[in-house]
Design a protein around this motif. Structure first.
Motif, short mmCIF file in Angstrom:
data_model
loop_
_atom_site.label_atom_id
_atom_site.label_comp_id
_atom_site.label_asym_id
_atom_site.label_seq_id
_atom_site.Cartn_x
_atom_site.Cartn_y
_atom_site.Cartn_z
N ASP A 76 -5.46 3.34 8.58
CA ASP A 76 -5.88 1.97 8.88
C ASP A 76 -4.78 0.95 8.63
OD1 ASP A 76 -8.41 2.92 9.54
OD2 ASP A 76 -9.12 2.75 7.47
N THR B 53 0.85 -1.19 0.00
CA THR B 53 0.00 0.00 0.00
C THR B 53 0.88 1.24 0.00
OG1 THR B 53 -1.70 -1.15 1.30
CG2 THR B 53 -1.83 1.25 1.21
N ASN C 100 -7.99 9.96 6.39
CA ASN C 100 -7.19 9.30 5.36
C ASN C 100 -7.16 7.80 5.58
OD1 ASN C 100 -4.59 8.37 3.94
ND2 ASN C 100 -4.75 10.50 3.27
N ASP C 101 -7.29 7.03 4.52
CA ASP C 101 -7.32 5.57 4.62
C ASP C 101 -6.00 5.00 5.13
OD1 ASP C 101 -9.89 5.58 3.68
OD2 ASP C 101 -9.34 5.09 1.60
#
Length: 305
Positions: free
Chosen positions: A193, A149, A189-190
């Motif tokens: 996570d 990611t 914001n992702d």
């Protein structure tokens, strides 16, 4: 062959010249100009003064390269031109003055380039890559030596200083505003996570300054490339006393970061706490080397191997 890269960052504009082949590269020399482009952003737009500051830096570097007979040049920009509303205008003005087309990297691409650059130096297999810049922070999660990611968060050391600090060093109220801003931006914001990681691999001026200061304060071995959460906490505590000793520590070791160092360190501390990291390993390479690896070396002819 000789190849030059100009990195238009939010805090600094950097020139790096490499001896590069299809399979390898070596840094020949680097130059840095502290332009502080994020400081020229008003109401989301980069001012004409800010654009001209970028133009002047690029033209000065062009002059240097011409004297050295280096023709191969690429120019890219990160959050400095990405996170403004007049990106196209800024890019066109730079092209008009310099004749160079600027490659404006997306946040994801910047994070990926930073990761691949860092891994050319560190060779870690698991962890979280972090690059704290002037107007953004890039993160990349990697496992078993593979990137999983990557992305960008619109918060950085110079932006935090501009938005939250009234004086040169942030007082208690300013630090509270900085921490509140960081929490808010990450909550939206992702990347927040991403699962906990014991190790961060870091690049960028703030993180490299943290290593130098921790090395000084804790007498770390000269070859040491890492510092701990505990050491960072001690450094932040000392700088947040906001007294003459704190000022002198920065002026003696990181004078050009007198205004951005504490905001950047507070962001780094938040990242270590949020992701449960206990150590930061600092890479000598970063986004410029990653750009070279991902975008320049693949275009070179096989004869350069």
């Amino acid at each position: 062959m000789k190849y030059a890269l100009i990195d238009l960052g939010s805090n600094s504009i950097r020139l790096a010249v490499y001896d590069v082949s299809k399979a390898d590269f070596k840094i020949l020399f680097k130059k840095k100009y502290m332009a502080g482009l994020a400081g020229f952003v008003e109401n989301g737009k980069l001012s004409r003064e800010g654009i001209l500051s970028a133009v002047q830096a690029v033209m000065a570097y062009q002059h240097t390269l011409q004297k050295l007979g280096i023709d191969n040049l690429a120019v890219f920009a990160t959050a400095s031109l990405r996170n403004i509303s007049n990106t196209e205008e800024a890019v066109e003005q730079i092209r008009s003055y310099t004749g160079i087309a600027v490659d404006v990297l997306s946040g994801k691409t910047e994070a990926e380039c930073g990761y691949y650059g860092a891994m050319a130096d560190i060779h870690a297999t698991d962890g979280l890559f972090v690059d704290i810049g002037g107007a953004s922070a890039e993160l990349a999660l990697f496992r078993d030596g593979q990137l999983e990611t990557a992305g960008s968060v619109p918060v950085g050391s110079l932006k935090l200083y501009r938005d939250c600090v009234k004086n040169i060093l942030p007082g208690k109220g300013s630090r509270e505003r900085i921490e509140k801003t960081i929490r808010k931006v990450f909550s939206e914001n992702d990347l927040a996570d991403i699962p906990a990681q014991m190790q961060l691999v870091g690049v960028g001026g703030t993180i490299r300054a943290a290593l130098r200061l921790c090395s000084y304060l804790y007498s770390l071995p000269e070859e040491c490339r890492s510092f701990t959460k505990e050491q960072l906490d001690g450094l932040v505590a000392q700088l947040c006393r906001n007294d003459k000793n704190a000022v002198n520590l920065i002026l003696r070791h990181e004078p050009e970061r007198i205004h951005t160092l504490v905001p950047g360190l507070l962001l780094l501390r938040y990242l270590m706490e949020h992701y449960g990291a206990q150590t930061v390993t600092v890479s000598c390479y970063g986004v410029r080397e990653g750009y070279l690896i991902r975008k320049i070396q693949p275009t070179l002819p096989e004869a350069q191997v």
